[in-house]
Design a protein around this motif. Structure first.
Motif, PDB file in Angstrom:
ATOM      1  N   ARG A 148      21.383   2.203  -7.943  1.00 14.93           N
ATOM      2  CA  ARG A 148      22.028   1.796  -6.699  1.00 14.93           C
ATOM      3  C   ARG A 148      22.232   2.993  -5.788  1.00 14.93           C
ATOM      4  N   GLU A 149      22.662   4.084  -6.367  1.00 16.08           N
ATOM      5  CA  GLU A 149      22.943   5.266  -5.546  1.00 16.08           C
ATOM      6  C   GLU A 149      21.667   5.842  -4.944  1.00 16.08           C
ATOM      7  N   ARG A 150      20.596   5.783  -5.706  1.00 11.67           N
ATOM      8  CA  ARG A 150      19.328   6.285  -5.155  1.00 11.67           C
ATOM      9  C   ARG A 150      18.875   5.432  -3.979  1.00 11.67           C
ATOM     10  N   VAL A 151      18.964   4.107  -4.165  1.00 13.26           N
ATOM     11  CA  VAL A 151      18.556   3.210  -3.085  1.00 13.26           C
ATOM     12  C   VAL A 151      19.437   3.417  -1.860  1.00 13.26           C
ATOM     13  N   VAL A 152      20.734   3.540  -2.121  1.00 18.46           N
ATOM     14  CA  VAL A 152      21.666   3.742  -1.012  1.00 18.46           C
ATOM     15  C   VAL A 152      21.340   5.040  -0.277  1.00 18.46           C
ATOM     16  N   ALA A 153      21.063   6.092  -1.034  1.00 18.04           N
ATOM     17  CA  ALA A 153      20.770   7.379  -0.403  1.00 18.04           C
ATOM     18  C   ALA A 153      19.540   7.267   0.495  1.00 18.04           C
ATOM     19  N   GLN A 154      18.507   6.640  -0.030  1.00 23.12           N
ATOM     20  CA  GLN A 154      17.267   6.548   0.741  1.00 23.12           C
ATOM     21  C   GLN A 154      17.453   5.708   1.998  1.00 23.12           C
ATOM     22  N   TRP A 155      18.094   4.568   1.831  1.00 19.51           N
ATOM     23  CA  TRP A 155      18.223   3.678   2.992  1.00 19.51           C
ATOM     24  C   TRP A 155      19.267   4.180   3.979  1.00 19.51           C
ATOM     25  N   ALA A 156      20.213   4.925   3.498  1.00 19.89           N
ATOM     26  CA  ALA A 156      21.135   5.575   4.432  1.00 19.89           C
ATOM     27  C   ALA A 156      20.333   6.526   5.317  1.00 19.89           C
ATOM     28  N   ARG A 157      19.371   7.191   4.711  1.00 16.68           N
ATOM     29  CA  ARG A 157      18.517   8.079   5.478  1.00 16.68           C
ATOM     30  C   ARG A 157      17.708   7.278   6.511  1.00 16.68           C
ATOM     31  N   LEU A 158      17.072   6.223   6.058  1.00 20.43           N
ATOM     32  CA  LEU A 158      16.241   5.420   6.961  1.00 20.43           C
ATOM     33  C   LEU A 158      17.070   4.859   8.113  1.00 20.43           C
ATOM     34  N   VAL A 159      18.223   4.312   7.774  1.00 16.41           N
ATOM     35  CA  VAL A 159      19.075   3.721   8.810  1.00 16.41           C
ATOM     36  C   VAL A 159      19.545   4.805   9.778  1.00 16.41           C
ATOM     37  N   ASN A 160      19.864   5.944   9.226  1.00 15.19           N
ATOM     38  CA  ASN A 160      20.324   7.047  10.068  1.00 15.19           C
ATOM     39  C   ASN A 160      19.255   7.446  11.082  1.00 15.19           C
ATOM     40  N   GLU A 161      18.016   7.515  10.617  1.00 11.16           N
ATOM     41  CA  GLU A 161      16.927   7.858  11.542  1.00 11.16           C
ATOM     42  C   GLU A 161      16.757   6.780  12.608  1.00 11.16           C
ATOM     43  N   GLU A 162      16.856   5.553  12.173  1.00 11.34           N
ATOM     44  CA  GLU A 162      16.646   4.450  13.106  1.00 11.34           C
ATOM     45  C   GLU A 162      17.745   4.415  14.169  1.00 11.34           C
ATOM     46  N   LEU A 163      18.943   4.732  13.774  1.00  6.20           N
ATOM     47  CA  LEU A 163      20.068   4.645  14.702  1.00  6.20           C
ATOM     48  C   LEU A 163      20.216   5.888  15.568  1.00  6.20           C
ATOM     49  N   LEU A 178      10.572  -0.927   9.879  1.00  5.06           N
ATOM     50  CA  LEU A 178      11.159   0.274   9.268  1.00  5.06           C
ATOM     51  C   LEU A 178      10.334   0.736   8.070  1.00  5.06           C
ATOM     52  N   VAL A 179      10.014  -0.236   7.220  1.00  6.85           N
ATOM     53  CA  VAL A 179       9.251   0.110   6.019  1.00  6.85           C
ATOM     54  C   VAL A 179       7.880   0.642   6.410  1.00  6.85           C
ATOM     55  N   ASN A 180       7.283   0.026   7.391  1.00  6.60           N
ATOM     56  CA  ASN A 180       5.958   0.450   7.814  1.00  6.60           C
ATOM     57  C   ASN A 180       5.974   1.892   8.311  1.00  6.60           C
ATOM     58  N   GLU A 181       6.974   2.228   9.095  1.00  5.23           N
ATOM     59  CA  GLU A 181       7.069   3.609   9.578  1.00  5.23           C
ATOM     60  C   GLU A 181       7.266   4.586   8.426  1.00  5.23           C
ATOM     61  N   GLY A 236       0.818  -1.205   0.000  1.00  4.06           N
ATOM     62  CA  GLY A 236       0.000   0.000   0.000  1.00  4.06           C
ATOM     63  C   GLY A 236       0.850   1.251   0.000  1.00  4.06           C
ATOM     64  N   ALA A 237       1.896   1.218  -0.826  1.00  2.83           N
ATOM     65  CA  ALA A 237       2.839   2.348  -0.842  1.00  2.83           C
ATOM     66  C   ALA A 237       2.383   3.412  -1.833  1.00  2.83           C
ATOM     67  N   ASP A 238       2.647   4.645  -1.471  1.00  4.48           N
ATOM     68  CA  ASP A 238       2.316   5.767  -2.347  1.00  4.48           C
ATOM     69  C   ASP A 238       3.584   6.248  -3.035  1.00  4.48           C
ATOM     70  N   GLU A 239       3.734   5.826  -4.285  1.00  7.93           N
ATOM     71  CA  GLU A 239       4.993   6.088  -4.968  1.00  7.93           C
ATOM     72  C   GLU A 239       5.175   7.550  -5.370  1.00  7.93           C
ATOM     73  N   SER A 240       4.117   8.331  -5.232  1.00  9.07           N
ATOM     74  CA  SER A 240       4.267   9.738  -5.589  1.00  9.07           C
ATOM     75  C   SER A 240       5.088  10.477  -4.537  1.00  9.07           C
ATOM     76  N   ARG A 241       5.137   9.910  -3.358  1.00  7.05           N
ATOM     77  CA  ARG A 241       5.945  10.535  -2.314  1.00  7.05           C
ATOM     78  C   ARG A 241       7.408  10.222  -2.555  1.00  7.05           C
ATOM     79  N   PRO A 242       8.273  11.193  -2.401  1.00 11.12           N
ATOM     80  CA  PRO A 242       9.705  10.973  -2.663  1.00 11.12           C
ATOM     81  C   PRO A 242      10.306   9.964  -1.693  1.00 11.12           C
ATOM     82  N   GLY A 243      11.123   9.101  -2.212  1.00 15.65           N
ATOM     83  CA  GLY A 243      11.811   8.119  -1.374  1.00 15.65           C
ATOM     84  C   GLY A 243      11.080   6.799  -1.252  1.00 15.65           C
ATOM     85  N   VAL A 244       9.791   6.822  -1.511  1.00 16.23           N
ATOM     86  CA  VAL A 244       9.016   5.591  -1.354  1.00 16.23           C
ATOM     87  C   VAL A 244       9.468   4.536  -2.356  1.00 16.23           C
ATOM     88  N   ARG A 245       9.689   4.981  -3.580  1.00 18.90           N
ATOM     89  CA  ARG A 245      10.118   4.035  -4.608  1.00 18.90           C
ATOM     90  C   ARG A 245      11.438   3.364  -4.217  1.00 18.90           C
TER      91      ARG A 245
END
Lengths: 192, 192
Positions: free
Chosen positions: B176-191, A186-189, A141-150
């Motif tokens: 790859r860089e886009r995914v890395v950027a996003q998940w670096a953000r997620l991990v950073n928030e989590e940590l 993490l994904v859920n949040e 149920g992801a909203d891909e229009s939001r940045p980062g979701v993809r």
DNA sequence: CGAAAAACAATCAAGCATGCCTGCATGATT
DNA sequence: AATCATGCAGGCATGCTTGATTGTTTTTCG
């Protein structure tokens, strides 16, 4: 495409099907080098001659097997039940631990060195990859229009691939479930 | 096992070293089936006889190559510079896109079907895996006493594995860089 | 029912990789 | 200096896999 002959015969279709199934099973069990046409034919319960009749060359056989695996994985993907996000993540990861993924993995690695197979595999894998992403977005149920979701979903699928790769050697289900639980959180949040 | 004696000759050590390097390079370039002892020996600049002298059987050669790759990967791991979390994630992922990982990947897949290699590979991979985790925790400044942190890092490493696997067929750096950027953000928030 | 075509089975020849063996050169030991 | 051990090179034989060929059975269609 080699086979210009439309398979009208039932027996012929059945044999062809069994050969492809056997090829996939052998790939998952014995790997690329171990999946000899003789081994595949024996597992399919037919003679090598029959195998050669349907697939003149070994490459023809496994080129067809590649498409077969892609189609099977695509079907498995569409058959996923839709539940909450944790279940969705777990279901997606499970797709990367079964024999189908195992066979696909062997095909990828083998294709990375066989120029002929590489094109077919990359093309089909791109298709399956896009479909995986689409279905993952739907399940989550992801909203891909939001940045980062993809990128979040892509990273999740990459993680699933990595878990599947690790499972190739040691099937540590406990570890997998812990990681899945945490990443589902993490994904859920992120998607909330 | 014949001569377990420490290699006294310099030339012998050099030859052995070159054989191992050539084996790894061939694995990354030609895969498991394509890495014939003849091919490896030719790349190393020695004869097949010399190769057999150092590694009586092909299995011996690649068993040694497995350990060599593990050691190289371990060194590359320890050589990672420590910067901010985004850089750390990118550096970790980069480790899974180079020729060393490529060679290791071929070894994993091959080992999954060769009972002899499997034990060695799983054992060494477990060691490298633990070291990867330890260094990742260090680079990310993660507090493993907090629940979920350990699984977050593990999942991140699995994602890196998955990204490396995808790179085997198509080297899509942009994605790859886009995914890395996003998940670096997620991990950073989590940590945090 | 009979003939043609397809599916299947079995055998053969060629190529290749591995492992073994012999011969030679180089360095070590006394 | 002599002898021995080690490193190295190349050829030989075996086993396996693949692709081709030929023969046999089954199915389909006139």
């Amino acid at each position: 495409m080699a086979a210009v002959t439309a398979p009208k015969q039932d027996r012929s279709r059945a044999t062809r099907q069994r050969l492809l199934e056997a090829a996939v099973a052998c790939l998952a069990e014995h790997g690329w080098a171990g999946s000899t046409v003789a081994v595949v034919a024996e597992r399919a319960g037919v003679s090598r001659g029959a195998a050669q009749h349907h697939f003149p060359t070994r490459e023809d056989l496994f080129t067809a097997a590649v498409e077969y695996v892609a189609e099977e994985r695509s079907q498995a993907l569409r058959a996923l039940p839709r539940r909450d996000r944790h279940e969705a993540v777990a279901a997606l990861v499970d797709l990367y631990t079964g024999p189908l993924f195992r066979a696909a993995l062997h095909l990828w690695v083998a294709a990375s060195d066989e120029a002929q197979l590489r094109d077919r595999v990359t093309e089909l894998e791109a298709r399956v990859g896009r479909e995986s992403h689409r279905i993952a977005v739907e399940l989550l149920g992801a909203d891909e229009s939001r940045p980062g979701v993809r990128e979040t979903v892509q990273g999740l699928l990459d993680m699933a691939r990595g878990l599947g790769l690790a499972t190739l050697l040691t099937d540590d289900r406990a570890r997998r479930e812990r990681v899945v639980a945490q990443w589902a959180r993490l994904v859920n949040e992120e998607l909330a």
